[in-house]
Scaffold this active site. Structure first.
Site, mmCIF file in Angstrom:
data_model
loop_
_atom_site.group_PDB
_atom_site.id
_atom_site.type_symbol
_atom_site.label_atom_id
_atom_site.label_comp_id
_atom_site.label_asym_id
_atom_site.label_seq_id
_atom_site.Cartn_x
_atom_site.Cartn_y
_atom_site.Cartn_z
ATOM 1 N N GLU A 5 0.817 -1.208 0.000
ATOM 2 C CA GLU A 5 0.000 0.000 0.000
ATOM 3 C C GLU A 5 0.854 1.264 0.000
ATOM 4 O O GLU A 5 1.933 1.308 0.606
ATOM 5 C CB GLU A 5 -0.957 -0.009 1.189
ATOM 6 C CG GLU A 5 -2.073 -1.017 0.954
ATOM 7 C CD GLU A 5 -3.113 -1.023 2.053
ATOM 8 O OE1 GLU A 5 -4.303 -0.919 1.731
ATOM 9 O OE2 GLU A 5 -2.746 -1.130 3.230
ATOM 10 N N CYS A 44 3.728 8.306 1.110
ATOM 11 C CA CYS A 44 4.137 7.357 2.147
ATOM 12 C C CYS A 44 4.221 5.987 1.487
ATOM 13 O O CYS A 44 3.217 5.487 0.961
ATOM 14 C CB CYS A 44 3.085 7.373 3.265
ATOM 15 S SG CYS A 44 3.394 6.150 4.548
ATOM 16 N N CYS A 99 4.371 -7.151 7.668
ATOM 17 C CA CYS A 99 5.468 -6.722 8.549
ATOM 18 C C CYS A 99 5.652 -7.750 9.658
ATOM 19 O O CYS A 99 4.672 -8.241 10.218
ATOM 20 C CB CYS A 99 5.144 -5.362 9.165
ATOM 21 S SG CYS A 99 6.473 -4.750 10.233
ATOM 22 N N CYS A 121 3.567 -4.951 16.054
ATOM 23 C CA CYS A 121 3.059 -3.915 16.976
ATOM 24 C C CYS A 121 1.539 -4.093 17.104
ATOM 25 O O CYS A 121 0.848 -4.209 16.082
ATOM 26 C CB CYS A 121 3.388 -2.524 16.430
ATOM 27 S SG CYS A 121 5.146 -2.295 16.090
ATOM 28 N N CYS A 153 -1.238 -1.939 15.180
ATOM 29 C CA CYS A 153 -1.034 -1.694 13.754
ATOM 30 C C CYS A 153 -1.652 -2.799 12.897
ATOM 31 O O CYS A 153 -1.399 -3.988 13.126
ATOM 32 C CB CYS A 153 0.467 -1.596 13.485
ATOM 33 S SG CYS A 153 0.885 -1.570 11.745
ATOM 34 N N CYS A 193 -1.885 6.403 9.638
ATOM 35 C CA CYS A 193 -0.832 5.658 10.309
ATOM 36 C C CYS A 193 -1.389 4.418 10.998
ATOM 37 O O CYS A 193 -2.354 4.509 11.750
ATOM 38 C CB CYS A 193 -0.170 6.520 11.353
ATOM 39 S SG CYS A 193 0.884 7.719 10.616
#
Ligand code: SF4
Length: 355
Positions: free
Chosen positions: A96, A109, A116, A120, A123, A348
């Site tokens: 993305e 971005c 990932c 976290c 996220c 974010c």
């Protein structure tokens, strides 16, 4: 038998491109022509290289391609000023990219990995797990998608001013490809984006911070901190077990001393998890004690953006302001991030690879 996969031209350095053209019996100026088409004109297909003989284009197209991402969807948010693209890798894994346009600047971005591995808890990307490292060409391709969009649209800004490596993934887990992508974008004979236009965001991988400290290019560094103590941080970010706060701040101190560059600490605010006034106080004291010069640090508070299924809440505005005030009391420069893309899952921590 399957044909050999094609080489992505966006992955090649100028020297590598010259080598390929030499193999095809072409003079050196052809490599220059193609390099210009790729990185200045941003052509997306070989057929658009109109200054190349048709026969040569066809010959090269059998072995080479431009880019390897397939655009799946584009969503618009913030009255069209934010665009989120979902690309697919050849095996269908998501990547993305988010373009944010402002009256006087435009930021893209980009992702450095698909999924990932860092996990976290706040996220959406972390919930996907790790799928792939992106190649330098795939990182560059996201930037060129955004630049093409700007050039072709009636946005107030026609050119990217900033590239932030804050999309899917941890750039320092894919350091070499990430860094090569910066070289490609920075090349004065190519895309020619200024050295100060880049910001890399890390979850706090100390070896990556130390490596970046030796980099002559003044790339901006953002560090995801998100808690003032190890217990809270480890619960939110598993990486803290490998690189606890003390070692992280030590590497940041060394980084600022070596480079004299300002770092930004990102702090996502979660209701009644890490947004108590005592935690603001603790964070203020921690940063003052770290010996990082106040002029070289900055805290960016980010009210958490909802992620489906995450048992977390977004801090109330009052708590966000109180937290900021708590840091100011310690003389720590601190701002609250202006949010973009929340309505299209592009903010974010929201990138989840869904259309
Ligand atoms: S916040 Fe960044 S490092 Fe953490 S899981 Fe999400 S993408 Fe990975």
């Amino acid at each position: 038998m399957n044909a050999a996969p094609k080489i992505d031209l966006l992955d090649l350095s100028r020297e590598q491109l010259a080598e390929v053209l030499k193999r095809h019996g072409q003079p050196a100026f052809r490599a220059k022509q193609i390099h210009r088409q790729l990185h200045v004109n941003l052509v997306a297909a070989m057929t658009e290289m109109s200054d190349l003989p048709k026969a040569l284009r066809e010959e090269l197209a059998a072995e080479l391609q431009i880019g390897s991402l397939t655009l799946a969807t584009v969503h618009e948010g913030d009255h069209g000023m934010t665009r989120k693209a979902l690309f697919k890798l050849p095996d269908g894994s998501p990547v993305e990219t988010v373009l944010m346009v402002y009256p006087d600047r435009a930021t893209v971005c980009v992702s450095s990995q698909s999924g990932c591995p860092m996990g976290c808890v706040f996220c959406a990307t972390g919930r996907l797990g790790f799928l792939h490292d992106l190649t330098a060409g795939q990182i560059v391709e996201q930037v060129y998608w955004a630049e093409r969009l700007l050039r072709a649209s009636d946005f107030p800004v026609k050119k990217l001013t900033n590239v932030v490596f804050m999309g899917m993934g941890e750039p320092f887990n894919n350091y070499d490809q990430w860094r090569t992508s910066v070289d490609i974008l920075h090349d004065p004979e190519g895309f020619n984006m200024g050295a100060r236009s880049y910001t890399v965001s890390t979850v706090g991988l100390v070896p990556g911070i130390r490596k970046l400290a030796d980099d002559p290019l003044p790339i901006n560094l953002a560090i995801s901190l998100h808690a003032p103590d190890d217990e809270t941080r480890s619960a939110l970010m598993p990486v803290n077990k490998s690189f606890p706060i003390a070692s992280l701040l030590d590497s940041v101190k060394d980084y600022t001393e070596k480079t004299n560059r300002r770092v930004s600490f990102e702090y996502v605010l979660l209701q009644e998890k890490n947004d108590f006034p005592e935690q603001a106080d603790l964070l203020g004291r921690l940063l003052r004690k770290s010996e990082i010069r106040p002029a070289l640090m900055h805290v960016n508070l980010i009210p958490w953006n909802p992620v489906p299924g995450a048992p977390l809440g977004r801090s109330h505005r009052k708590r966000v302001l109180a937290f900021q005030e708590g840091l100011h009391k310690h003389g720590v420069p601190c701002t609250i991030r202006v949010e973009r893309g929340v309505d299209i899952g592009a903010a974010c921590g929201q990138l989840a690879g869904t259309a």
